[in-house]
Design an enzyme around this catalytic site. Structure first.
Site, PDB file in Angstrom:
ATOM      1  N   ILE A 186      24.481  11.850  44.983  1.00 52.44           N
ATOM      2  CA  ILE A 186      25.394  11.639  43.860  1.00 52.44           C
ATOM      3  C   ILE A 186      26.296  10.439  44.134  1.00 52.44           C
ATOM      4  O   ILE A 186      26.425   9.989  45.272  1.00 52.44           O
ATOM      5  CB  ILE A 186      26.272  12.878  43.597  1.00 52.44           C
ATOM      6  CG1 ILE A 186      27.283  13.076  44.734  1.00 52.44           C
ATOM      7  CG2 ILE A 186      25.401  14.127  43.423  1.00 52.44           C
ATOM      8  CD1 ILE A 186      28.337  14.145  44.457  1.00 52.44           C
ATOM      9  N   ALA A 187      26.914   9.938  43.065  1.00 50.97           N
ATOM     10  CA  ALA A 187      27.904   8.860  43.183  1.00 50.97           C
ATOM     11  C   ALA A 187      29.004   9.110  42.162  1.00 50.97           C
ATOM     12  O   ALA A 187      28.725   9.231  40.960  1.00 50.97           O
ATOM     13  CB  ALA A 187      27.270   7.496  42.948  1.00 50.97           C
ATOM     14  N   ALA A 229      26.941   9.728  38.748  1.00 51.93           N
ATOM     15  CA  ALA A 229      25.492   9.622  38.617  1.00 51.93           C
ATOM     16  C   ALA A 229      24.806  10.509  39.648  1.00 51.93           C
ATOM     17  O   ALA A 229      25.367  10.810  40.704  1.00 51.93           O
ATOM     18  CB  ALA A 229      25.046   8.167  38.793  1.00 51.93           C
ATOM     19  N   THR A 257      21.182   1.739  38.558  1.00 57.89           N
ATOM     20  CA  THR A 257      22.599   2.062  38.677  1.00 57.89           C
ATOM     21  C   THR A 257      23.255   1.076  39.624  1.00 57.89           C
ATOM     22  O   THR A 257      22.582   0.292  40.304  1.00 57.89           O
ATOM     23  CB  THR A 257      22.822   3.508  39.143  1.00 57.89           C
ATOM     24  OG1 THR A 257      24.192   3.872  38.923  1.00 57.89           O
ATOM     25  CG2 THR A 257      22.490   3.674  40.619  1.00 57.89           C
ATOM     26  N   ARG A 294      14.390   7.299  44.745  1.00 60.37           N
ATOM     27  CA  ARG A 294      15.054   8.414  44.062  1.00 60.37           C
ATOM     28  C   ARG A 294      14.620   8.466  42.601  1.00 60.37           C
ATOM     29  O   ARG A 294      14.101   7.492  42.042  1.00 60.37           O
ATOM     30  CB  ARG A 294      16.571   8.232  44.126  1.00 60.37           C
ATOM     31  CG  ARG A 294      17.033   6.952  43.442  1.00 60.37           C
ATOM     32  CD  ARG A 294      18.491   6.927  43.100  1.00 60.37           C
ATOM     33  NE  ARG A 294      18.873   5.626  42.564  1.00 60.37           N
ATOM     34  CZ  ARG A 294      18.662   5.224  41.322  1.00 60.37           C
ATOM     35  NH1 ARG A 294      18.042   6.025  40.473  1.00 60.37           N
ATOM     36  NH2 ARG A 294      19.040   4.034  40.909  1.00 60.37           N
ATOM     37  N   GLY A 295      14.885   9.574  41.955  1.00 64.57           N
ATOM     38  CA  GLY A 295      14.656   9.663  40.528  1.00 64.57           C
ATOM     39  C   GLY A 295      15.698   8.882  39.753  1.00 64.57           C
ATOM     40  O   GLY A 295      16.772   8.548  40.265  1.00 64.57           O
ATOM     41  N   GLY A 296      15.367   8.548  38.513  1.00 65.32           N
ATOM     42  CA  GLY A 296      16.324   7.858  37.663  1.00 65.32           C
ATOM     43  C   GLY A 296      16.000   6.389  37.452  1.00 65.32           C
ATOM     44  O   GLY A 296      14.933   5.905  37.843  1.00 65.32           O
ATOM     45  N   GLN A 297      16.945   5.696  36.847  1.00 63.12           N
ATOM     46  CA  GLN A 297      16.754   4.297  36.484  1.00 63.12           C
ATOM     47  C   GLN A 297      17.721   3.412  37.265  1.00 63.12           C
ATOM     48  O   GLN A 297      17.979   3.675  38.437  1.00 63.12           O
ATOM     49  CB  GLN A 297      16.889   4.164  34.964  1.00 63.12           C
ATOM     50  CG  GLN A 297      15.773   4.927  34.243  1.00 63.12           C
ATOM     51  CD  GLN A 297      15.940   4.950  32.739  1.00 63.12           C
ATOM     52  OE1 GLN A 297      16.773   5.681  32.200  1.00 63.12           O
ATOM     53  NE2 GLN A 297      15.138   4.162  32.036  1.00 63.12           N
ATOM     54  N   CYS A 344      21.457   3.554  33.922  1.00 67.04           N
ATOM     55  CA  CYS A 344      20.615   4.734  33.748  1.00 67.04           C
ATOM     56  C   CYS A 344      19.827   4.704  32.439  1.00 67.04           C
ATOM     57  O   CYS A 344      19.442   5.744  31.906  1.00 67.04           O
ATOM     58  CB  CYS A 344      21.442   6.017  33.843  1.00 67.04           C
ATOM     59  SG  CYS A 344      22.330   6.149  35.407  1.00 67.04           S
TER      60      CYS A 344
END
Length: 243
Positions: A177-178, A163, A93, A88-91, A194
């Protein structure tokens, strides 16, 4: 300056008129991360091939950390739980009990093939869900996710309550999502969530904000808000999943 994501026409994400409703699944037991990713990838491929309906899958994970495509190794400060590399995208979590994860598998080619607008649609879904509990969630142009102002902590302080991390394959989305309902917030201290290092920006939950809601309450709100943004969803039985 107008927030571009706020000004997007989100109604274009509603499913084609007369199309089947999105399937709505809820797992009552914690789902291992590797098992969830395998199931998402298989379902996304089937949707792209026209062999399965779109689906939203609500679940919780056992305590773990995931690192997205922009994740950095030094953002893991204390490896107290397993770390999984995610597409997934992002950093980095955290996922764990008390957090409602919603994995969203939609055919964006049929809806609107626009990744930026899709992320804005997910933000809007979260914001409308939180509003049902009198919580004002807000977007930030420089920080993905949904944020809540915390004047009780000081001027300019904000906490992240939800997130977002997505991946697309053949224009079918997965991951999602979370929302923090009542997780152990101390588990976020083991990472740089993130990639946000500014001490004014923390992490919160509905219960931390003084809203003692249940996961079932959040599930109802999520479905109602989803239908406002993305169109009809058809419920199916809750399902027990082996740990």
């Amino acid at each position: 300056m107008v927030n571009e994501r706020q000004s997007l026409d989100l109604t274009t994400f509603a499913g084609p008129s007369g199309g089947p409703a999105v399937e709505w699944r809820i797992s009552d037991s914690a789902v291992p991360y590797v098992e969830a990713v395998a199931a998402m990838e298989a379902r996304a491929a089937a949707i792209a091939a026209g062999e399965a309906r779109e689906v939203v899958w609500l679940l919780e994970h056992p305590p773990l950390y995931t690192s997205g495509t922009s994740g950095r190794n030094d953002d893991l400060l204390d490896p107290r739980f397993p770390l999984f590399t995610s597409g997934r995208g992002g950093q980095l979590t955290y996922h764990g009990p008390g957090q409602r994860v919603a994995y969203v598998m939609l055919d964006l080619k049929r809806r609107r093939p626009d990744v930026r607008a899709y992320v804005a649609g997910l933000e809007e879904w979260i914001i409308r869900t939180l509003a049902r509990f009198n919580v004002r969630g807000e977007r930030r142009e420089d920080r993905v996710g949904v944020w809540v102002k915390r004047p009780d902590k000081g001027d300019g302080y904000e906490d992240k309550i939800a997130a977002i991390g997505v991946r697309l394959r053949r224009w079918v989305s997965f991951h999602g999502i979370a929302i923090n309902v009542e997780p152990d917030l101390s588990h976020f201290a083991a990472i740089v969530p993130c990639g946000v290092v500014d001490p004014r920006y923390g992490v919160t939950s509905l219960v931390d904000l003084g809203h003692p809601v249940s996961m079932a309450d959040v599930d109802v709100a999520l479905k109602q808000a989803f239908e406002e943004v993305f169109g009809p969803a058809e419920a199916r039985q809750r399902e027990a999943t082996a740990d």
